[in-house]
Write a protein that holds these residues in place. Structure first.
Motif, PDB file in Angstrom:
ATOM      1  N   ASN A   1      38.937  26.475  50.670  1.00 35.81           N
ATOM      2  CA  ASN A   1      40.157  25.757  51.067  1.00 35.81           C
ATOM      3  C   ASN A   1      39.981  24.249  50.950  1.00 35.81           C
ATOM      4  OD1 ASN A   1      41.478  28.103  51.525  1.00 35.81           O
ATOM      5  ND2 ASN A   1      40.950  28.188  53.702  1.00 35.81           N
ATOM      6  N   GLN A   2      38.792  23.761  51.301  1.00 35.41           N
ATOM      7  CA  GLN A   2      38.509  22.323  51.172  1.00 35.41           C
ATOM      8  C   GLN A   2      38.615  21.901  49.710  1.00 35.41           C
ATOM      9  OE1 GLN A   2      38.148  20.350  53.959  1.00 35.41           O
ATOM     10  NE2 GLN A   2      35.947  20.033  53.953  1.00 35.41           N
ATOM     11  N   LEU A   3      37.988  22.704  48.828  1.00 39.82           N
ATOM     12  CA  LEU A   3      37.986  22.351  47.401  1.00 39.82           C
ATOM     13  C   LEU A   3      39.401  22.364  46.826  1.00 39.82           C
ATOM     14  CD1 LEU A   3      34.805  24.266  46.141  1.00 39.82           C
ATOM     15  CD2 LEU A   3      35.024  21.827  46.573  1.00 39.82           C
ATOM     16  N   ARG A   4      40.221  23.285  47.348  1.00 45.93           N
ATOM     17  CA  ARG A   4      41.594  23.393  46.821  1.00 45.93           C
ATOM     18  C   ARG A   4      42.432  22.150  47.110  1.00 45.93           C
ATOM     19  NH1 ARG A   4      41.269  29.151  48.272  1.00 45.93           N
ATOM     20  NH2 ARG A   4      40.697  30.163  46.305  1.00 45.93           N
ATOM     21  N   THR A   5      41.926  21.288  47.984  1.00 44.83           N
ATOM     22  CA  THR A   5      42.690  20.070  48.282  1.00 44.83           C
ATOM     23  C   THR A   5      42.446  18.981  47.217  1.00 44.83           C
ATOM     24  OG1 THR A   5      40.911  19.191  49.649  1.00 44.83           O
ATOM     25  CG2 THR A   5      42.618  20.460  50.805  1.00 44.83           C
ATOM     26  N   ILE A   6      41.486  19.227  46.304  1.00 46.63           N
ATOM     27  CA  ILE A   6      41.229  18.226  45.253  1.00 46.63           C
ATOM     28  C   ILE A   6      42.444  18.179  44.325  1.00 46.63           C
ATOM     29  CG2 ILE A   6      39.723  17.553  43.326  1.00 46.63           C
ATOM     30  CD1 ILE A   6      37.434  19.015  44.699  1.00 46.63           C
TER      31      ILE A   6
ATOM     32  N   PHE B   1      42.311  22.449  38.880  1.00 46.93           N
ATOM     33  CA  PHE B   1      42.429  23.875  39.184  1.00 46.93           C
ATOM     34  C   PHE B   1      41.074  24.373  39.696  1.00 46.93           C
ATOM     35  CE2 PHE B   1      42.437  28.385  37.844  1.00 46.93           C
ATOM     36  CZ  PHE B   1      43.511  28.789  38.628  1.00 46.93           C
ATOM     37  N   ILE B   2      41.087  25.032  40.836  1.00 43.43           N
ATOM     38  CA  ILE B   2      39.822  25.488  41.433  1.00 43.43           C
ATOM     39  C   ILE B   2      39.693  26.997  41.225  1.00 43.43           C
ATOM     40  CG2 ILE B   2      38.386  25.490  43.529  1.00 43.43           C
ATOM     41  CD1 ILE B   2      39.315  22.666  42.689  1.00 43.43           C
ATOM     42  N   LEU B   3      38.602  27.378  40.619  1.00 40.50           N
ATOM     43  CA  LEU B   3      38.374  28.799  40.360  1.00 40.50           C
ATOM     44  C   LEU B   3      37.191  29.272  41.203  1.00 40.50           C
ATOM     45  CD1 LEU B   3      39.683  30.910  38.589  1.00 40.50           C
ATOM     46  CD2 LEU B   3      38.083  30.328  36.784  1.00 40.50           C
ATOM     47  N   VAL B   4      37.484  30.161  42.128  1.00 38.68           N
ATOM     48  CA  VAL B   4      36.423  30.699  42.991  1.00 38.68           C
ATOM     49  C   VAL B   4      36.283  32.184  42.638  1.00 38.68           C
ATOM     50  CG1 VAL B   4      35.697  31.044  45.397  1.00 38.68           C
ATOM     51  CG2 VAL B   4      37.131  29.096  44.809  1.00 38.68           C
ATOM     52  N   PRO B   5      35.077  32.664  42.393  1.00 36.56           N
ATOM     53  CA  PRO B   5      34.956  34.076  42.004  1.00 36.56           C
ATOM     54  C   PRO B   5      35.298  35.023  43.144  1.00 36.56           C
ATOM     55  CG  PRO B   5      32.794  33.103  42.305  1.00 36.56           C
ATOM     56  CD  PRO B   5      33.784  31.992  42.485  1.00 36.56           C
ATOM     57  N   GLU B   6      35.606  36.261  42.762  1.00 33.50           N
ATOM     58  CA  GLU B   6      35.816  37.301  43.768  1.00 33.50           C
ATOM     59  C   GLU B   6      34.549  37.414  44.606  1.00 33.50           C
ATOM     60  OE1 GLU B   6      36.776  41.175  42.296  1.00 33.50           O
ATOM     61  OE2 GLU B   6      38.231  40.291  40.920  1.00 33.50           O
ATOM     62  N   LEU B   7      34.690  37.924  45.811  1.00 30.88           N
ATOM     63  CA  LEU B   7      33.553  37.990  46.738  1.00 30.88           C
ATOM     64  C   LEU B   7      32.330  38.697  46.128  1.00 30.88           C
ATOM     65  CD1 LEU B   7      33.486  36.807  49.535  1.00 30.88           C
ATOM     66  CD2 LEU B   7      33.854  39.091  50.451  1.00 30.88           C
TER      67      LEU B   7
END
Ligand code: KG4
Ligand code: ZN
Length: 320
Positions: free
Chosen positions: A285-290, A294-300
């Motif tokens: 969530n912190q990174l998404r504020t950049i 576009f922020i890509l976070v892998p599936e768990l």
């Protein structure tokens, strides 16, 4: 029943660099077919950290069973495999040799090419698993795990520049050490996240301002500072969840700030964040504020160690 395969080339991945025995099969036509992670968490949990000799023994026992399981599950014969990839490091020496020897023996037996992959490069590509169409260059990747904290930029296929890395402890290691210190258990990061979730959303985190320049990370000062504050009762605000909440805030804030700096320095519009620590929702969530990125976070399942990430890295860099 064993089915004959018509399309796609099958790539087998084997990852044994730390405490997970991982095997994956990727089809060049259909994508990821199977990704098995046989975790040793249960054994290491008892000691509050990874014990290399224990990990080695467990990998030796598990790797063949997992391989057989994957072939049976997919109803494929081992000789349908076209290429094998395994981790060559960084990682624990003896556990690494388990994956390497199985991969090389299979390669010789089947007369197929065998590639060794850097574990961190694998992590970089794990963000694109399941969304391969998002792969584009240049992009910046934050790799934050139990052994590494790294910022890297891929300017083109097969070419990357390391922007910065940790000068002392890896962020996951700090989570693990603090969790052990507080008696929370292992793996520290996920336990701390679970505990800190119980805190009310309106509670403000305590931030220790240790300004750092450039793209390198340093966590040992922060770790000592947190340990001291715990001893001196400064951040012990009544309950354990507050402690966990503050630890999470302080460590992850640093990752967020330096990633932000890297994105604006490289002027890129894609940031991927991978490694066990990036399973953390607060960090995502912190990174998404950049802004404008576009922020890509892998599936768990792909954020921690797995073998599918190794395959994708070889597939993208060499075959695609
Ligand atoms: O990538 P990984 O599975 O293994 C390697 O170290 O290569 O990362 C494991 C690390 C551990 O240190 C663990 O404490 C941390 O990732 N971790 C987390 C979370 N889940 C695992 N850290 C913060 N938040 C989480 N949810
Ligand atoms: Zn890893």
């Amino acid at each position: 029943m064993i089915v004959e395969r018509q399309k796609g080339l099958l790539i087998l991945g084997i990852e044994t660099s730390c405490d997970d025995t991982c095997v994956a099969v990727y089809d060049s036509a259909f994508g990821l077919l199977q990704n098995v992670i046989c975790t040793q968490e249960f054994y290491h949990n008892y000691y509050g950290g990874v014990i290399p000799r224990l990990a080695y023994g467990q990998h030796k026992t598990a790797v063949k069973t997992v391989l057989k399981y994957v072939c049976l599950f997919l109803k494929i014969k081992i000789n349908y495999i076209f290429t094998i990839v395994y981790t060559n490091g960084p990682g624990l020496y003896n556990p690494l040799t388990v994956g390497a020897s199985v991969a090389q023996r299979l390669g010789v037996m089947l007369h197929i090419p065998v590639y060794s992959v850097n574990h961190l490069e694998g992590h970089v590509f794990s963000s694109f698993l399941g969304c391969e169409s998002y792969i584009r260059f240049p992009h910046v990747s934050l790799v934050a795990s139990g052994g590494h904290t790294l910022l890297v930029t891929y300017t083109k296929r097969n070419f990357c520049v390391v922007l910065g890395s940790t000068k002392d402890d890896a962020v996951g290691e700090v989570f693990d050490k603090l969790a052990r210190y507080l008696g929370f258990g292992y793996p520290g990061g996920s336990v701390i996240e679970k505990i800190s979730k119980s805190i009310k959303p309106n509670v403000k985190g305590i931030f220790v301002n240790m300004e750092q320049h450039g793209f390198n990370f340093s966590f040992s000062g922060l770790k000592t500072c947190i340990c001291k504050s715990i001893q001196n009762n400064v951040i012990t605000l009544r309950c354990v969840s507050t402690k966990a909440f503050n630890i999470e805030n302080m460590l992850l804030d640093k990752l967020h700030k330096i990633s932000c700096r890297a994105v604006s320095y490289t002027n890129t519009t894609l940031l991927t964040s991978t490694g066990g620590v990036c399973a953390n929702k607060f960090l995502a969530n912190q990174l998404r504020t950049i802004r404008n990125c576009f922020i890509l976070v892998p599936e768990l399942t792909f954020s921690g160690d797995n073998a599918a990430m190794l395959i994708l890295s070889v597939y993208v860099n060499l075959f695609k």
